[in-house]
Motif scaffolding. Structure first.
Motif, short mmCIF file in Angstrom:
data_model
loop_
_atom_site.label_atom_id
_atom_site.label_comp_id
_atom_site.label_asym_id
_atom_site.label_seq_id
_atom_site.Cartn_x
_atom_site.Cartn_y
_atom_site.Cartn_z
N ASP A 1 -93.73 -88.28 -14.99
CA ASP A 1 -93.56 -87.93 -16.40
C ASP A 1 -93.28 -86.43 -16.59
O ASP A 1 -92.43 -86.07 -17.39
N ILE A 2 -94.03 -85.60 -15.85
CA ILE A 2 -93.81 -84.16 -15.98
C ILE A 2 -92.38 -83.80 -15.58
O ILE A 2 -91.71 -83.03 -16.27
N SER A 3 -91.89 -84.36 -14.47
CA SER A 3 -90.53 -84.02 -14.03
C SER A 3 -89.50 -84.54 -15.03
O SER A 3 -88.49 -83.88 -15.27
N ARG A 4 -89.76 -85.72 -15.63
CA ARG A 4 -88.84 -86.23 -16.67
C ARG A 4 -88.84 -85.31 -17.88
O ARG A 4 -87.79 -85.06 -18.47
N LEU A 5 -90.03 -84.80 -18.24
CA LEU A 5 -90.11 -83.89 -19.38
C LEU A 5 -89.41 -82.57 -19.05
O LEU A 5 -88.70 -82.01 -19.89
N ASP A 6 -89.59 -82.08 -17.81
CA ASP A 6 -88.94 -80.83 -17.39
C ASP A 6 -87.42 -80.94 -17.40
O ASP A 6 -86.73 -80.00 -17.77
N SER A 7 -86.92 -82.09 -16.98
CA SER A 7 -85.47 -82.25 -16.86
C SER A 7 -84.81 -82.74 -18.15
O SER A 7 -83.60 -82.94 -18.19
N GLY A 8 -85.61 -82.95 -19.19
CA GLY A 8 -85.05 -83.45 -20.44
C GLY A 8 -84.73 -84.93 -20.37
O GLY A 8 -83.87 -85.43 -21.09
N GLY A 9 -85.43 -85.65 -19.49
CA GLY A 9 -85.18 -87.06 -19.26
C GLY A 9 -85.66 -87.99 -20.36
O GLY A 9 -85.34 -89.17 -20.35
N CYS A 132 -99.30 -85.20 -22.93
CA CYS A 132 -99.47 -85.42 -24.38
C CYS A 132 -98.95 -84.23 -25.18
O CYS A 132 -98.25 -84.41 -26.18
N ARG A 133 -99.29 -83.02 -24.74
CA ARG A 133 -98.83 -81.82 -25.45
C ARG A 133 -97.31 -81.73 -25.43
O ARG A 133 -96.67 -81.46 -26.45
N ARG A 134 -96.71 -82.00 -24.28
CA ARG A 134 -95.27 -81.89 -24.15
C ARG A 134 -94.56 -82.96 -24.99
O ARG A 134 -93.52 -82.70 -25.59
N ILE A 135 -95.12 -84.17 -25.02
CA ILE A 135 -94.53 -85.23 -25.86
C ILE A 135 -94.67 -84.85 -27.33
O ILE A 135 -93.73 -85.03 -28.12
N ALA A 136 -95.82 -84.31 -27.72
CA ALA A 136 -96.00 -83.87 -29.11
C ALA A 136 -94.95 -82.83 -29.48
O ALA A 136 -94.39 -82.88 -30.58
N GLU A 137 -94.65 -81.91 -28.57
CA GLU A 137 -93.60 -80.92 -28.82
C GLU A 137 -92.25 -81.60 -29.02
O GLU A 137 -91.49 -81.23 -29.92
N LEU A 138 -91.94 -82.60 -28.17
CA LEU A 138 -90.69 -83.35 -28.32
C LEU A 138 -90.60 -84.00 -29.69
O LEU A 138 -89.53 -84.10 -30.28
N LEU A 139 -91.75 -84.48 -30.17
CA LEU A 139 -91.80 -85.18 -31.46
C LEU A 139 -91.96 -84.21 -32.64
O LEU A 139 -92.13 -84.65 -33.78
N SER A 140 -91.92 -82.91 -32.37
CA SER A 140 -92.07 -81.88 -33.40
C SER A 140 -93.36 -82.03 -34.18
O SER A 140 -93.39 -81.95 -35.41
#
Length: 176
Positions: A1-9, A132-140
């Motif tokens: 998940d972290i690598s997908r978030l890092d790569s914009g996946g 969770c924090r990174r997904i929250a950022e994606l979801l604004s």
């Protein structure tokens, strides 16, 4: 998940959906862990429409709920939400050990774990809250914590209100 978030996946696919069925589903999915630990898992769903990515919201909810169950030795874990000022705040409460104030800002960082100094992998890797924090950022949106050591924690995140869609009526089949 972290690598997908890092790569914009992760692609965010916003849609309006009723939050109640998701809260009930997450509660059912987490109930075996609660039963295994003899914890009281309560879900207080609110029928309210939100606008977000249903997959990503599910991922955050499951991370928060399983963390609460994993770190609570006795008592209750509660999944609830409340509506206010154009948004819905989803909350996961637990009666676990709580998190000291000086560590609360760090727990959303990769590989940070409270109470796992020996780095026992069975207790996880310290990535769940960072995800969770990174997904929250994606979801604004925001994600946060209120915690009192010795009394438990409450994690929360906000979602904007959505527009209800008409549900297709359920037709009973005619009898022969």
């Amino acid at each position: 998940d972290i690598s997908r978030l890092d790569s914009g996946g992760y692609r965010v696919e916003l849609t309006d959906f009723d939050l109640r069925p998701m809260l009930e589903k997450v509660g059912r999915e987490a109930s075996p862990l609660a039963e295994e630990k003899h914890l009281d898992l309560r879900v207080r769903p609110l029928s309210v429409w939100v606008r977000s990515d249903i997959r990503l919201v599910h991922r955050v909810l499951m991370n928060l709920l399983t963390n609460a169950l994993r770190h609570t030795e006795q008592g209750t874990v509660l999944l609830a939400c409340r509506r206010s000022a154009g948004k819905v705040r989803i909350q996961v409460w637990d009666t676990g050990p709580g998190i000291p104030p000086e560590l609360q800002s760090e727990i959303f960082t990769e590989y940070v774990q409270v109470g796992n100094e020996e780095r026992n992998r069975e207790k996880g890797l310290g990535l769940g809250l960072a995800i969770c924090r990174r997904i929250a950022e994606l979801l604004s949106t925001q994600i946060g914590i209120r915690s009192v050591p010795g009394h438990g924690s409450m994690f929360w995140f906000d979602l904007p209100l959505g527009t209800p869609r008409e549900q297709a009526p359920i037709h009973a089949e005619s009898e022969p």
